[in-house]
Design a protein around this motif. Sequence first.
Motif, PDB file in Angstrom:
ATOM      1  N   CYS A 160       0.846  -1.202   0.000  1.00 36.04           N
ATOM      2  CA  CYS A 160       0.000   0.000   0.000  1.00 36.04           C
ATOM      3  C   CYS A 160       0.880   1.250   0.000  1.00 36.04           C
ATOM      4  O   CYS A 160       1.635   1.486   0.945  1.00 36.04           O
ATOM      5  N   VAL A 166      -7.020   2.812   1.430  1.00 31.13           N
ATOM      6  CA  VAL A 166      -7.708   1.796   2.227  1.00 31.13           C
ATOM      7  C   VAL A 166      -9.143   2.234   2.521  1.00 31.13           C
ATOM      8  O   VAL A 166      -9.371   3.320   3.053  1.00 31.13           O
ATOM      9  N   TYR A 250      -9.613  -2.284  -0.251  1.00 32.68           N
ATOM     10  CA  TYR A 250      -9.121  -1.037  -0.826  1.00 32.68           C
ATOM     11  C   TYR A 250     -10.248  -0.257  -1.501  1.00 32.68           C
ATOM     12  O   TYR A 250     -11.353  -0.765  -1.716  1.00 32.68           O
TER      13      TYR A 250
END
Length: 385
Positions: A160, A166, A250
Amino acid sequence: MTKTISLLGSTGSIGRQTLQVARELGLSVAALTANRQVDLLEQQAREFHPALAVLYDRDAARELRLRLSDTDIRVEAGPEGLLLAAQLPQADTVVTAVMGSVGLEPTLAAIRRKKRIALANKETLVCAGELVMAEAERCGADIVPVDSEHSAIFQSLQGCRDRNEVRRLLLTCSGGPFFGRSYQQLESVTPADALKHPNWSMGAKITIDSATLMNKGLEVIEAMRLYRLPVEQVDVVIHRQSIVHSLVEYRDGAMIAQLGTPDMKLPIRYAFTWPRRTPSPDRPLDLLTCGDLTFRAPDMDAFPCLRIARQCAKAGGTACAIMNGANEAAVALFLQERIGFNDIPRLVESALSRVEVKYAPDLPDILEADRQARAAVLQTVGDMV
Protein backbone atom coordinates in the motif's frame (compact mmCIF):
# COMPACT_ATOMS: atom_id res chain seq x y z
CA MET A 1 16.29 -8.73 10.79
CA THR A 2 16.25 -9.48 14.51
CA LYS A 3 19.41 -10.93 16.05
CA THR A 4 18.83 -10.71 19.82
CA ILE A 5 15.54 -10.57 21.72
CA SER A 6 14.30 -9.65 25.16
CA LEU A 7 11.18 -11.73 25.75
CA LEU A 8 8.65 -10.29 28.19
CA GLY A 9 6.29 -13.14 29.07
CA SER A 10 8.35 -16.21 28.20
CA THR A 11 6.26 -18.87 29.96
CA GLY A 12 2.91 -18.14 28.31
CA SER A 13 1.67 -19.59 25.04
CA ILE A 14 3.15 -16.81 22.89
CA GLY A 15 6.38 -16.81 24.89
CA ARG A 16 6.93 -20.54 24.49
CA GLN A 17 6.26 -20.36 20.74
CA THR A 18 8.57 -17.34 20.48
CA LEU A 19 11.39 -19.40 21.94
CA GLN A 20 10.66 -22.18 19.46
CA VAL A 21 11.02 -19.66 16.61
CA ALA A 22 14.19 -18.28 18.24
CA ARG A 23 15.68 -21.80 18.17
CA GLU A 24 14.77 -22.22 14.50
CA LEU A 25 16.19 -18.81 13.51
CA GLY A 26 19.26 -19.07 15.75
CA LEU A 27 18.42 -15.89 17.69
CA SER A 28 20.17 -14.92 20.91
CA VAL A 29 18.08 -14.20 24.01
CA ALA A 30 19.13 -11.33 26.25
CA ALA A 31 16.30 -11.46 28.79
CA LEU A 32 13.44 -13.72 29.84
CA THR A 33 10.59 -12.61 32.11
CA ALA A 34 7.53 -14.28 33.60
CA ASN A 35 5.07 -13.88 36.43
CA ARG A 36 5.81 -16.62 38.94
CA GLN A 37 6.57 -19.84 37.03
CA VAL A 38 9.91 -20.72 38.62
CA ASP A 39 10.34 -24.20 37.15
CA LEU A 40 9.74 -23.29 33.53
CA LEU A 41 11.72 -20.04 33.65
CA GLU A 42 14.67 -21.87 35.18
CA GLN A 43 14.50 -24.44 32.37
CA GLN A 44 14.34 -21.70 29.73
CA ALA A 45 17.17 -19.74 31.34
CA ARG A 46 19.46 -22.76 31.41
CA GLU A 47 18.80 -23.44 27.73
CA PHE A 48 19.06 -19.86 26.38
CA HIS A 49 21.42 -18.40 28.98
CA PRO A 50 20.08 -14.81 28.99
CA ALA A 51 21.92 -12.01 30.75
CA LEU A 52 18.76 -11.32 32.79
CA ALA A 53 15.85 -13.38 34.13
CA VAL A 54 12.91 -11.68 35.80
CA LEU A 55 9.98 -12.99 37.82
CA TYR A 56 7.31 -10.42 38.61
CA ASP A 57 6.48 -12.20 41.87
CA ARG A 58 9.21 -11.33 44.37
CA ASP A 59 9.04 -14.58 46.35
CA ALA A 60 9.33 -16.55 43.12
CA ALA A 61 12.28 -14.37 42.05
CA ARG A 62 14.10 -15.17 45.30
CA GLU A 63 13.62 -18.88 44.62
CA LEU A 64 14.85 -18.50 41.04
CA ARG A 65 17.90 -16.56 42.21
CA LEU A 66 18.86 -19.50 44.45
CA ARG A 67 18.32 -22.04 41.70
CA LEU A 68 20.44 -20.09 39.19
CA SER A 69 23.21 -19.29 41.66
CA ASP A 70 25.55 -21.63 39.76
CA THR A 71 25.23 -19.41 36.67
CA ASP A 72 26.11 -15.80 35.88
CA ILE A 73 22.45 -14.99 35.01
CA ARG A 74 21.21 -11.89 36.83
CA VAL A 75 17.79 -12.37 38.48
CA GLU A 76 15.49 -9.42 39.20
CA ALA A 77 11.87 -9.00 40.28
CA GLY A 78 8.79 -6.81 39.98
CA PRO A 79 7.95 -4.03 37.54
CA GLU A 80 11.47 -2.63 37.80
CA GLY A 81 12.77 -5.98 36.54
CA LEU A 82 10.47 -5.79 33.52
CA LEU A 83 11.76 -2.30 32.77
CA LEU A 84 15.36 -3.55 32.92
CA ALA A 85 14.56 -6.39 30.54
CA ALA A 86 12.90 -4.00 28.09
CA GLN A 87 15.95 -1.74 27.94
CA LEU A 88 18.91 -4.15 27.75
CA PRO A 89 21.35 -2.67 25.21
CA GLN A 90 22.26 -6.04 23.66
CA ALA A 91 18.66 -6.72 22.54
CA ASP A 92 17.57 -5.19 19.23
CA THR A 93 13.99 -6.52 19.55
CA VAL A 94 11.66 -6.63 22.55
CA VAL A 95 8.80 -9.13 22.43
CA THR A 96 5.95 -7.91 24.64
CA ALA A 97 3.98 -11.07 25.38
CA VAL A 98 2.93 -10.26 28.94
CA MET A 99 -0.80 -10.14 29.60
CA GLY A 100 -2.64 -6.99 30.59
CA SER A 101 -1.74 -3.36 31.18
CA VAL A 102 1.48 -4.37 32.97
CA GLY A 103 3.05 -4.38 29.50
CA LEU A 104 2.50 -0.66 28.90
CA GLU A 105 5.46 0.90 30.71
CA PRO A 106 8.06 -1.66 29.55
CA THR A 107 6.90 -1.19 25.95
CA LEU A 108 7.30 2.58 26.23
CA ALA A 109 10.75 2.09 27.77
CA ALA A 110 11.79 -0.16 24.87
CA ILE A 111 10.45 2.33 22.32
CA ARG A 112 12.57 5.08 23.88
CA ARG A 113 15.63 2.84 23.35
CA LYS A 114 14.63 2.51 19.66
CA LYS A 115 14.06 -1.23 19.88
CA ARG A 116 11.93 -3.11 17.39
CA ILE A 117 8.73 -3.96 19.27
CA ALA A 118 7.27 -7.37 18.42
CA LEU A 119 3.89 -6.54 19.94
CA ALA A 120 1.76 -9.34 21.35
CA ASN A 121 0.25 -7.27 24.17
CA LYS A 122 -3.07 -5.75 23.06
CA GLU A 123 -3.54 -3.68 26.19
CA THR A 124 -0.57 -1.44 25.41
CA LEU A 125 -2.32 0.07 22.41
CA VAL A 126 -5.81 -0.26 23.87
CA CYS A 127 -4.98 1.79 26.97
CA ALA A 128 -2.46 4.24 25.54
CA GLY A 129 -2.39 3.78 21.78
CA GLU A 130 -2.11 7.43 20.79
CA LEU A 131 0.68 8.02 23.30
CA VAL A 132 2.56 4.84 22.30
CA MET A 133 2.33 5.46 18.55
CA ALA A 134 3.41 9.08 18.93
CA GLU A 135 6.41 7.99 21.01
CA ALA A 136 7.36 5.33 18.45
CA GLU A 137 7.26 7.92 15.69
CA ARG A 138 9.30 10.39 17.74
CA CYS A 139 11.96 7.80 18.62
CA GLY A 140 12.05 6.00 15.27
CA ALA A 141 11.07 2.63 16.76
CA ASP A 142 9.32 -0.01 14.61
CA ILE A 143 6.22 -1.70 16.02
CA VAL A 144 5.55 -5.02 14.27
CA PRO A 145 2.39 -6.82 15.43
CA VAL A 146 2.47 -10.45 16.53
CA ASP A 147 -1.28 -11.01 16.94
CA SER A 148 -2.35 -13.12 13.98
CA GLU A 149 -5.02 -10.63 12.88
CA HIS A 150 -2.79 -7.58 13.05
CA SER A 151 0.09 -9.40 11.43
CA ALA A 152 -2.29 -10.30 8.60
CA ILE A 153 -3.26 -6.64 8.20
CA PHE A 154 0.41 -5.61 8.41
CA GLN A 155 1.32 -8.10 5.68
CA SER A 156 -1.66 -7.12 3.51
CA LEU A 157 -0.63 -3.46 3.67
CA GLN A 158 2.96 -4.02 2.53
CA GLY A 159 2.15 -2.96 -1.03
CA CYS A 160 0.00 0.00 0.00
CA ARG A 161 1.58 3.27 -1.14
CA ASP A 162 -1.01 5.59 0.38
CA ARG A 163 -3.17 4.86 3.45
CA ASN A 164 -5.97 6.84 1.74
CA GLU A 165 -6.28 3.89 -0.65
CA VAL A 166 -7.71 1.80 2.23
CA ARG A 167 -11.49 1.64 2.53
CA ARG A 168 -11.56 -0.55 5.66
CA LEU A 169 -9.83 -3.27 7.63
CA LEU A 170 -11.66 -6.54 8.22
CA LEU A 171 -10.60 -8.43 11.34
CA THR A 172 -11.64 -12.07 11.35
CA CYS A 173 -12.95 -13.72 14.51
CA SER A 174 -13.51 -17.39 15.25
CA GLY A 175 -16.60 -16.57 17.30
CA GLY A 176 -15.23 -18.49 20.27
CA PRO A 177 -16.86 -21.51 21.92
CA PHE A 178 -20.33 -19.94 22.16
CA PHE A 179 -20.94 -18.93 18.56
CA GLY A 180 -24.67 -19.03 17.76
CA ARG A 181 -25.88 -18.83 21.37
CA SER A 182 -28.19 -16.09 22.61
CA TYR A 183 -27.44 -13.71 25.49
CA GLN A 184 -29.92 -15.63 27.65
CA GLN A 185 -28.24 -18.95 26.87
CA LEU A 186 -24.91 -17.53 28.03
CA GLU A 187 -26.13 -16.78 31.57
CA SER A 188 -25.31 -20.27 32.82
CA VAL A 189 -21.99 -21.02 31.09
CA THR A 190 -19.01 -21.84 33.31
CA PRO A 191 -15.29 -20.98 33.14
CA ALA A 192 -14.63 -24.55 32.01
CA ASP A 193 -17.07 -24.06 29.11
CA ALA A 194 -15.54 -20.71 28.16
CA LEU A 195 -11.98 -22.07 28.15
CA LYS A 196 -12.74 -24.51 25.32
CA HIS A 197 -11.62 -22.41 22.36
CA PRO A 198 -12.40 -24.14 19.03
CA ASN A 199 -9.14 -23.30 17.19
CA TRP A 200 -6.40 -21.81 19.37
CA SER A 201 -4.54 -22.89 22.50
CA MET A 202 -4.04 -19.74 24.60
CA GLY A 203 -3.84 -18.50 28.17
CA ALA A 204 -6.95 -18.35 30.35
CA LYS A 205 -7.52 -14.59 30.21
CA ILE A 206 -7.30 -14.22 26.44
CA THR A 207 -9.43 -17.35 25.98
CA ILE A 208 -12.21 -15.84 28.11
CA ASP A 209 -11.86 -12.58 26.15
CA SER A 210 -12.31 -14.62 22.97
CA ALA A 211 -15.46 -16.19 24.39
CA THR A 212 -16.99 -12.77 25.23
CA LEU A 213 -15.65 -11.22 21.97
CA MET A 214 -13.89 -8.59 24.10
CA ASN A 215 -10.68 -9.86 22.53
CA LYS A 216 -11.98 -8.76 19.14
CA GLY A 217 -13.06 -5.44 20.62
CA LEU A 218 -9.53 -4.91 21.91
CA GLU A 219 -8.19 -5.78 18.46
CA VAL A 220 -10.48 -3.20 16.84
CA ILE A 221 -8.96 -0.51 19.07
CA GLU A 222 -5.45 -1.85 18.46
CA ALA A 223 -5.98 -1.75 14.68
CA MET A 224 -7.18 1.87 14.90
CA ARG A 225 -3.97 2.85 16.66
CA LEU A 226 -1.55 0.79 14.60
CA TYR A 227 -2.93 1.85 11.25
CA ARG A 228 -4.15 5.36 12.13
CA LEU A 229 -7.75 4.78 11.02
CA PRO A 230 -11.06 5.74 12.65
CA VAL A 231 -13.17 2.98 14.22
CA GLU A 232 -15.68 3.31 11.37
CA GLN A 233 -13.03 1.85 9.03
CA VAL A 234 -12.38 -1.23 11.17
CA ASP A 235 -14.94 -4.06 10.94
CA VAL A 236 -15.21 -7.60 12.31
CA VAL A 237 -16.44 -10.76 10.58
CA ILE A 238 -16.94 -14.19 12.13
CA HIS A 239 -14.76 -16.74 10.35
CA ARG A 240 -15.01 -20.01 12.23
CA GLN A 241 -12.12 -21.77 10.48
CA SER A 242 -9.37 -19.24 11.46
CA ILE A 243 -7.72 -19.67 8.04
CA VAL A 244 -8.19 -16.13 6.72
CA HIS A 245 -6.45 -14.15 9.45
CA SER A 246 -7.69 -10.71 8.32
CA LEU A 247 -8.22 -8.62 5.19
CA VAL A 248 -7.70 -5.13 3.80
CA GLU A 249 -10.39 -3.73 1.52
CA TYR A 250 -9.12 -1.04 -0.83
CA ARG A 251 -10.96 1.90 -2.38
CA ASP A 252 -11.29 0.16 -5.73
CA GLY A 253 -13.04 -2.84 -4.16
CA ALA A 254 -10.02 -5.15 -4.17
CA MET A 255 -9.44 -7.21 -1.03
CA ILE A 256 -6.05 -8.52 0.04
CA ALA A 257 -5.94 -11.15 2.77
CA GLN A 258 -3.35 -13.28 4.54
CA LEU A 259 -4.19 -16.98 4.91
CA GLY A 260 -2.45 -19.63 6.93
CA THR A 261 -2.92 -22.41 9.43
CA PRO A 262 -3.94 -21.38 12.99
CA ASP A 263 -0.31 -21.28 14.16
CA MET A 264 1.18 -18.29 15.98
CA LYS A 265 4.72 -19.16 14.91
CA LEU A 266 4.07 -17.64 11.47
CA PRO A 267 3.36 -14.06 12.71
CA ILE A 268 6.08 -14.38 15.36
CA ARG A 269 8.61 -15.35 12.70
CA TYR A 270 7.53 -12.49 10.42
CA ALA A 271 7.88 -9.98 13.26
CA PHE A 272 11.54 -11.04 13.54
CA THR A 273 12.39 -11.31 9.85
CA TRP A 274 10.38 -8.37 8.42
CA PRO A 275 10.81 -6.95 5.82
CA ARG A 276 12.21 -10.28 4.61
CA ARG A 277 10.82 -13.82 4.83
CA THR A 278 12.76 -16.94 5.75
CA PRO A 279 11.99 -20.65 5.26
CA SER A 280 9.80 -22.30 7.89
CA PRO A 281 9.91 -25.95 8.99
CA ASP A 282 6.14 -25.91 9.57
CA ARG A 283 3.70 -27.39 7.07
CA PRO A 284 1.98 -24.67 5.01
CA LEU A 285 -1.76 -24.35 4.52
CA ASP A 286 -3.23 -26.88 2.07
CA LEU A 287 -6.16 -25.24 0.27
CA LEU A 288 -7.39 -28.63 -0.96
CA THR A 289 -7.91 -30.00 2.55
CA CYS A 290 -8.66 -26.96 4.73
CA GLY A 291 -12.41 -27.16 4.07
CA ASP A 292 -14.98 -24.49 3.28
CA LEU A 293 -14.36 -20.92 4.43
CA THR A 294 -17.42 -19.13 5.86
CA PHE A 295 -18.08 -15.58 7.04
CA ARG A 296 -20.84 -14.19 9.28
CA ALA A 297 -21.69 -10.94 11.02
CA PRO A 298 -20.98 -10.82 14.80
CA ASP A 299 -23.97 -10.83 17.17
CA MET A 300 -23.40 -7.80 19.39
CA ASP A 301 -26.64 -8.41 21.31
CA ALA A 302 -25.42 -11.79 22.52
CA PHE A 303 -21.83 -10.54 22.90
CA PRO A 304 -22.07 -6.89 24.05
CA CYS A 305 -18.35 -6.59 24.84
CA LEU A 306 -17.64 -5.96 21.15
CA ARG A 307 -20.21 -3.17 21.09
CA ILE A 308 -18.80 -1.67 24.30
CA ALA A 309 -15.27 -1.69 22.88
CA ARG A 310 -16.37 0.10 19.71
CA GLN A 311 -18.17 2.74 21.80
CA CYS A 312 -15.05 3.31 23.90
CA ALA A 313 -12.91 3.55 20.78
CA LYS A 314 -15.18 6.30 19.51
CA ALA A 315 -15.24 8.09 22.89
CA GLY A 316 -11.44 8.25 23.16
CA GLY A 317 -9.54 9.63 26.14
CA THR A 318 -9.25 7.18 29.02
CA ALA A 319 -12.46 5.32 28.08
CA CYS A 320 -10.48 2.41 26.61
CA ALA A 321 -8.23 2.20 29.68
CA ILE A 322 -11.28 2.12 31.95
CA MET A 323 -12.88 -0.58 29.82
CA ASN A 324 -9.70 -2.66 29.75
CA GLY A 325 -9.03 -2.43 33.49
CA ALA A 326 -12.64 -3.29 34.32
CA ASN A 327 -12.58 -6.23 31.91
CA GLU A 328 -9.35 -7.63 33.39
CA ALA A 329 -10.83 -7.43 36.89
CA ALA A 330 -14.14 -8.97 35.79
CA VAL A 331 -12.49 -11.83 33.89
CA ALA A 332 -10.39 -12.67 36.96
CA LEU A 333 -13.58 -12.82 39.06
CA PHE A 334 -15.29 -15.03 36.47
CA LEU A 335 -12.35 -17.45 36.46
CA GLN A 336 -12.69 -17.58 40.26
CA GLU A 337 -16.41 -18.41 39.76
CA ARG A 338 -17.43 -15.35 41.77
CA ILE A 339 -19.51 -13.88 38.93
CA GLY A 340 -21.36 -15.17 35.88
CA PHE A 341 -20.31 -14.93 32.24
CA ASN A 342 -22.76 -12.14 31.39
CA ASP A 343 -21.65 -10.22 34.48
CA ILE A 344 -18.41 -9.41 32.62
CA PRO A 345 -19.96 -6.89 30.21
CA ARG A 346 -22.31 -5.66 32.94
CA LEU A 347 -19.39 -4.85 35.21
CA VAL A 348 -17.45 -3.18 32.40
CA GLU A 349 -20.43 -0.93 31.60
CA SER A 350 -20.89 -0.17 35.29
CA ALA A 351 -17.24 0.90 35.63
CA LEU A 352 -17.55 3.11 32.55
CA SER A 353 -20.52 4.86 34.15
CA ARG A 354 -18.69 5.36 37.46
CA VAL A 355 -15.16 6.39 36.43
CA GLU A 356 -14.69 9.79 34.82
CA VAL A 357 -13.20 9.80 31.33
CA LYS A 358 -10.28 12.19 30.85
CA TYR A 359 -9.37 13.48 27.40
CA ALA A 360 -5.83 14.04 26.07
CA PRO A 361 -4.52 11.92 28.97
CA ASP A 362 -0.90 11.47 29.95
CA LEU A 363 0.54 8.20 31.27
CA PRO A 364 -0.37 8.89 34.96
CA ASP A 365 -3.97 9.62 33.88
CA ILE A 366 -4.11 6.30 32.02
CA LEU A 367 -2.69 4.31 34.92
CA GLU A 368 -5.09 6.01 37.35
CA ALA A 369 -8.06 5.25 35.09
CA ASP A 370 -7.00 1.60 35.06
CA ARG A 371 -6.74 1.56 38.87
CA GLN A 372 -10.12 3.22 39.38
CA ALA A 373 -11.82 0.85 36.94
CA ARG A 374 -10.54 -2.22 38.77
CA ALA A 375 -11.59 -0.75 42.10
CA ALA A 376 -15.07 0.03 40.72
CA VAL A 377 -15.53 -3.59 39.61
CA LEU A 378 -14.47 -4.97 43.00
CA GLN A 379 -16.73 -2.51 44.80
CA THR A 380 -19.71 -3.40 42.61
CA VAL A 381 -19.18 -7.11 43.17
CA GLY A 382 -18.83 -6.48 46.90
CA ASP A 383 -22.13 -4.62 46.86
CA MET A 384 -23.74 -7.54 45.01
CA VAL A 385 -22.75 -10.08 47.68
